[in-house]
Write an enzyme that holds these catalytic residues in place. Structure first.
Site, PDB file in Angstrom:
ATOM      1  N   ASN A  34      78.824 101.606  -2.185  1.00 53.92           N
ATOM      2  CA  ASN A  34      80.004 101.918  -1.384  1.00 53.92           C
ATOM      3  C   ASN A  34      80.829 103.055  -1.951  1.00 53.92           C
ATOM      4  O   ASN A  34      81.855 103.411  -1.370  1.00 53.92           O
ATOM      5  CB  ASN A  34      80.889 100.669  -1.257  1.00 53.92           C
ATOM      6  N   ASP A  94      78.924  91.800  -6.151  1.00 56.81           N
ATOM      7  CA  ASP A  94      78.271  92.218  -7.385  1.00 56.81           C
ATOM      8  C   ASP A  94      78.766  91.447  -8.600  1.00 56.81           C
ATOM      9  O   ASP A  94      78.138  91.486  -9.659  1.00 56.81           O
ATOM     10  CB  ASP A  94      78.461  93.724  -7.606  1.00 56.81           C
ATOM     11  N   ASP A  95      79.885  90.742  -8.475  1.00 51.80           N
ATOM     12  CA  ASP A  95      80.374  89.952  -9.602  1.00 51.80           C
ATOM     13  C   ASP A  95      80.208  88.456  -9.372  1.00 51.80           C
ATOM     14  O   ASP A  95      80.769  87.644 -10.111  1.00 51.80           O
ATOM     15  CB  ASP A  95      81.845  90.260  -9.883  1.00 51.80           C
ATOM     16  N   GLU A  98      86.962  91.362   5.713  1.00 53.67           N
ATOM     17  CA  GLU A  98      85.674  91.418   6.406  1.00 53.67           C
ATOM     18  C   GLU A  98      85.015  90.046   6.462  1.00 53.67           C
ATOM     19  O   GLU A  98      84.298  89.734   7.425  1.00 53.67           O
ATOM     20  CB  GLU A  98      84.757  92.452   5.748  1.00 53.67           C
ATOM     21  N   ASP A  99      85.245  89.213   5.458  1.00 53.51           N
ATOM     22  CA  ASP A  99      84.672  87.872   5.473  1.00 53.51           C
ATOM     23  C   ASP A  99      85.341  86.995   6.517  1.00 53.51           C
ATOM     24  O   ASP A  99      84.691  86.183   7.182  1.00 53.51           O
ATOM     25  CB  ASP A  99      84.773  87.236   4.091  1.00 53.51           C
TER      26      ASP A  99
END
Length: 917
Positions: A695, A743-744, A830-831
């Site tokens: 991103n 990613d975490d 977005e979720d």
């Protein structure tokens, strides 16, 4: 000085004397060195003998006497210890020699076993090869591979079939040339340029511009008329002008026959008339259109050909997009007025103006049956209004000049904005069909229907002879109440008896129909094409996928070599795929959905079991056809084998025993965290590939070494930094199942595998780990986002969740753009948007698995969610999304699935809150 008679040295001494002295010294030295040791030895020996055996000093002694000396006792002990160690080493050496001999024998036995196993393996390979060959032969016999049929195109001047006996007898089987539309043709459509025929100059400019814009955005339109399946001609709406009177029917017939691809009878042609006013010209009434179908809003009974012609909706929003924020919410269900009606028809007012009460239906039936029930409708509705049992609004005279209308049709009153304000406070909106039974469809009724659906007023159509738009495909009974005019006296009772749940369901279905088929010019054009395509049973064109622009990267060390990164646990979770990645089967149900599920696909919001088109407006979407084959269409015999313990963990089971999932991981300039997360995926069973959505505008570091996890890692470059990129349907994703993960996020393999198993049992829902819920703030009269621990939830965060790829298409192409714009504005929510979308489509809550509430990895850099403004923005997002959808689609649930068979440790302080499986 040298003299005669002798030689004189340096000191005046003769050389001879010096020589004598040297000789003497040499003799004395020899004597000392030889005889003195002999004399000393003799003397010492004599002393030992004179003293006796007990007084010897230098003579030899017995072996044990030497050790009696104190200064050598330690040396004796050392010697004895060394001797013992040597004996032990010798014994050990002999033992090792024996072990080596035994091992050599075992090695020889193993070699013989290996040779035997190789022979058995070779035999098994031969058996497997023979079995595969037999299986292929059986499959070839039972399921022969079919090749695409050869497409034979008729000549340009081919007249086609003989003409029908009459224009009214035209149907698809008699007037449509299927030879031009094979199932694999893709449904190519050729649209005539409005400048290529005479009356194209007289068309309404707004209609022409909106139509041209819709044509450009369609994937079915082709510029090659020779391969076209359907030919479309825009024939209206004609712009009224006093200087140019409308053409006669004979002139229109001549102009139609002059079209270059009319082919004498106009077969496979569709004449489209889009109306923008309540009164539209029906100039095709007395025109012989041959085998060409007609799509317009107004039809007389003798003109309309059932199953061939098409009733379409009016073009209200020609160029402007509807503002979803101005559309009223769908709740509360009950509004100010029970029902409203505003209209005028002068011919129907004669009996309503009389002071005497109207006759009953029984009295009227004693005489001749009434030719027009409009007078009775006026009297009954006025009686309901005067009774004050419910608040209703009925007006049968317009305050201003009514809009022009057809004979026996109710004219529309006022301006559009005024009518919408009344409908916004109306639970039901009455639509009275024309009194003339020959007028089966009118633009005025379609306009009233459009406005009612737009603002959420449930239409009540009085008159069962009317044809609503696309009635042959849309099941209007789910959004509209159809009441015959003779039942006008029972209308009030009928409307009051409908429950709130049914009202909300009808309102939501009406909103879906309006958004999908009527709201814009693109939706109307796409619906017209979809109607024809569905009628001739051609599957929809595949929906477009976003091409993944890969970023080159190089792999480093083999993942899993670092003990600190191991995350396999102590469970056998299933086989790690050694074969190439297995994609989900595609295109298995295209034709099935087209021919067998017509009503379901046209009358339901898009969901994982309903197909929708290349655009959100065409009722068959190929993403379903591409990615729901194995999930809903294909059911192999003999799926799971059951079992428990290790068998349950190791065998995927189910009705689709072979399936994989794709990990989609969003990242932004956190290379170390990303590499650690990728390494943790090493050895994960049923993993197809990993798609990393990069991103950041900055590319990865040149010296960055990506872990080798034994599967493809596709790094996708994005156009901009947007959280919406998480849900883009990348073409690199070839599986139905997507694991969206941050990613975490730190998840164990057993947790991921259990979530995958649960998703396979509920493929139409979001299945994930962190649960959240929404709550109503009474003080501020708004919705709140809550992340506290609770026994109830309504959302599952997509930072660690499984969902179907179908929802990626809906999120990117179908969901209102305003929602994606807000996600980009706040870089958040977005979720929440995905949870709103799935709950809106399925009317089901998500599924939470395991007792985990957080999933961040320890020691990772802080994410955006740690910002103080994070929760405030999410409050705003929820309330904005509710405005866009018109209601709150999220649903509460206390259902949770826990991995009991995977031996998950359950926190004792939370287990009492949940139900378990």
């Amino acid at each position: 000085m040298q003299r005669s008679g002798g030689i004189i040295g340096n000191n005046g001494q003769p050389w001879v004397l010096r020589r004598v002295r040297l000789t003497w010294l040499s003799f004395m030295l020899f004597f000392i060195l030889v005889f003195f040791p002999l004399i000393a030895h003799y003397y010492l020996t004599t002393i030992d003998e004179a003293g006796g055996p007990d007084k010897r000093i230098f003579g030899p002694r017995p072996g044990g006497e030497l050790c009696e000396a104190k200064h050598v006792q330690d040396l004796c002990r050392i010697r004895e210890s060394v001797s013992e160690e040597l004996l032990q080493l010798e014994a050990k050496r002999q033992e090792l020699n024996g072990e080596i001999a035994r091992l050599n024998l075992r090695i020889e036995a193993c070699k013989r076993s290996i040779d035997s196993a190789k022979q058995d393996l070779l035999q098994l390979k031969n058996v497997i090869s023979q079995t595969e060959h037999s299986y292929k032969e059986l499959m070839a016999q039972n399921q022969p591979k079919l090749s695409l049929p050869v497409r034979l195109l008729p000549d340009k001047d081919d007249p086609g079939y003989p003409p029908p006996k009459s224009a009214q007898s035209c149907r698809l089987h008699s007037c449509f040339d299927y030879a031009r539309c094979p199932l694999t043709s893709g449904f190519p459509v050729y649209v005539y340029d409005t400048g290529s025929y005479t009356w194209g100059e007289k068309l309404d400019p707004l209609v022409k511009q909106a139509f041209a814009s819709s044509v450009k955005s369609s994937v079915y339109v082709t510029n090659n008329p020779n391969i076209a399946c359907l030919y479309i001609v825009l024939v209206g709406e004609i712009q009224e002008s006093p200087s140019s009177p409308p053409a006669s029917p004979l002139d229109l017939e001549k102009q139609l026959k002059a079209l270059p691809y009319w082919r004498l009878d106009g077969h496979n042609h569709l004449l489209v008339h889009l109306s923008r006013k309540s009164l539209t010209q029906n100039f095709l009434y007395n025109v012989s259109t041959g085998r060409a179908a007609v799509a317009q809003s107004t039809f007389f009974e003798r003109q309309y050909r059932e199953g061939f012609d098409m009733v379409v909706s009016p073009l209200v929003h020609a160029l402007s997009e509807p503002n979803f924020l101005e559309v009223p919410t769908q709740v509360p269900v009950k509004r100010k007025y029970l029902f409203t009606f505003q209209g005028e028809k002068v011919e129907s007012l004669r009996s309503s103006l009389l002071e005497a009460p109207p006759q009953s239906f029984e009295e009227e039936m004693e005489g001749d049956p009434p030719a027009d029930y409009d007078d009775r409708i006026i009297g009954t509705l006025k009686a309901v209004q005067d009774s004050h049992l419910d608040q209703v609004l009925v007006e049968f005279t317009c305050k201003n000049q009514p809009k022009p209308s057809l004979p026996t049709e109710w004219a529309v009153c006022g301006e559009r904005e005024d009518r919408l304000e009344v409908l916004k406070v109306s639970t039901f909106a009455l639509v009275i069909s024309p009194g003339d039974g020959q007028l089966v469809a009118s633009a005025g009724c379609s306009m009233r229907l459009f406005e009612a659906l737009e603002v959420g007023a449930i239409p009540v159509v009085l008159g069962d002879h009317s044809k609503l738009p696309y009635h042959h495909l849309i099941r209007w009974s789910e959004a509209v109440i159809m009441v015959p005019k003779p039942r006008i006296t029972e209308l009030h009772f009928l409307l009051r008896s409908i429950s709130d749940n049914d009202l909300l369901a009808m309102r939501r279905q009406g909103r879906f129909l309006w958004e999908t088929y009527f709201s814009t010019s693109e939706s109307i054009f796409s619906t017209i094409l979809a109607s024809v395509r569905t009628s001739i049973q051609i599957p929809a064109a595949p929906i477009r996928e976003e091409p993944a622009q890969e970023i080159p990267h190089k792999a480093g060390k083999l993942a899993g070599t670092d003990a600190n990164m191991a995350d396999n646990g102590d469970l056998d979770l299933g086989p790690v795929e050694v074969e190439p990645p297995y994609a989900s089967p595609r295109f298995l149900r295209n034709f099935t959905y087209t021919v067998a599920d017509v009503y379901r696909t046209w009358n339901r919001a898009p969901g994982p079991f309903h197909l929708f088109p290349h655009t959100p407006l065409d009722p068959v979407l190929p993403s379903e056809a591409k990615f729901l084959g194995s999930g809903t269409g294909f059911r192999p015999i003999g799926g799971g084998s059951g079992g428990s313990g290790k068998e349950f963990q190791a065998a995927l089971g189910g009705n689709v025993p072979r399936e994989q999932f794709t990990v989609v991981m969003l990242t932004y300039e956190r290379e170390e965290v990303l590499m650690n997360s990728l390494e943790r995926l090493n050895g994960l069973p049923y993993l197809n590939k990993v798609v990393v959505v990069w991103n950041s505008p900055k590319p990865p570091s040149d010296d960055l070494l990506w872990p080798d996890i034994g599967l493809p890692i596709v790094v996708v470059r994005t156009e901009k930094n947007s959280l919406n990129n998480r849900f883009i349907p990348w073409d690199a994703v070839e599986t139905e199942a997507i694991l969206s993960i941050d990613d975490d996020a730190h998840l164990r393999h057993d947790e991921i595998m259990f979530g995958f198993r649960v998703w396979r049992e509920a493929r139409d829902r979001i299945v994930g780990f962190p649960g959240r819920f929404h709550a109503w703030d009474v003080n501020h009269q708004s919705w709140l986002y809550n992340s506290n621990y609770s026994c109830e939830l309504s959302m599952v965060l997509t930072g660690a969740a499984f969902f179907h790829k179908y929802y990626a298409y809906l999120y990117s192409y179908v969901m209102p753009q305003a929602i994606r714009d807000m996600v980009d504005e706040y870089i958040n929510c977005e979720d929440i948007a995905m949870n709103f979308l799935v709950s809106h489509i399925t009317r089901k809550p998500p599924i939470k698995v395991t007792s985990r509430w957080t999933f961040r990895c320890p020691g990772c850099p802080q994410a955006l969610s740690h910002d103080d403004s994070h929760f405030h923005e999410r409050h705003k997002c929820i309330n904005f999304f509710v405005k866009v959808y018109g209601y709150m689609p999220l649903l509460y649930t206390q259902f949770r699935v826990d991995s009991v068979l995977f031996k998950t440790r359950l926190p004792h302080d939370k287990t009492k809150c949940f139900k378990f499986i």
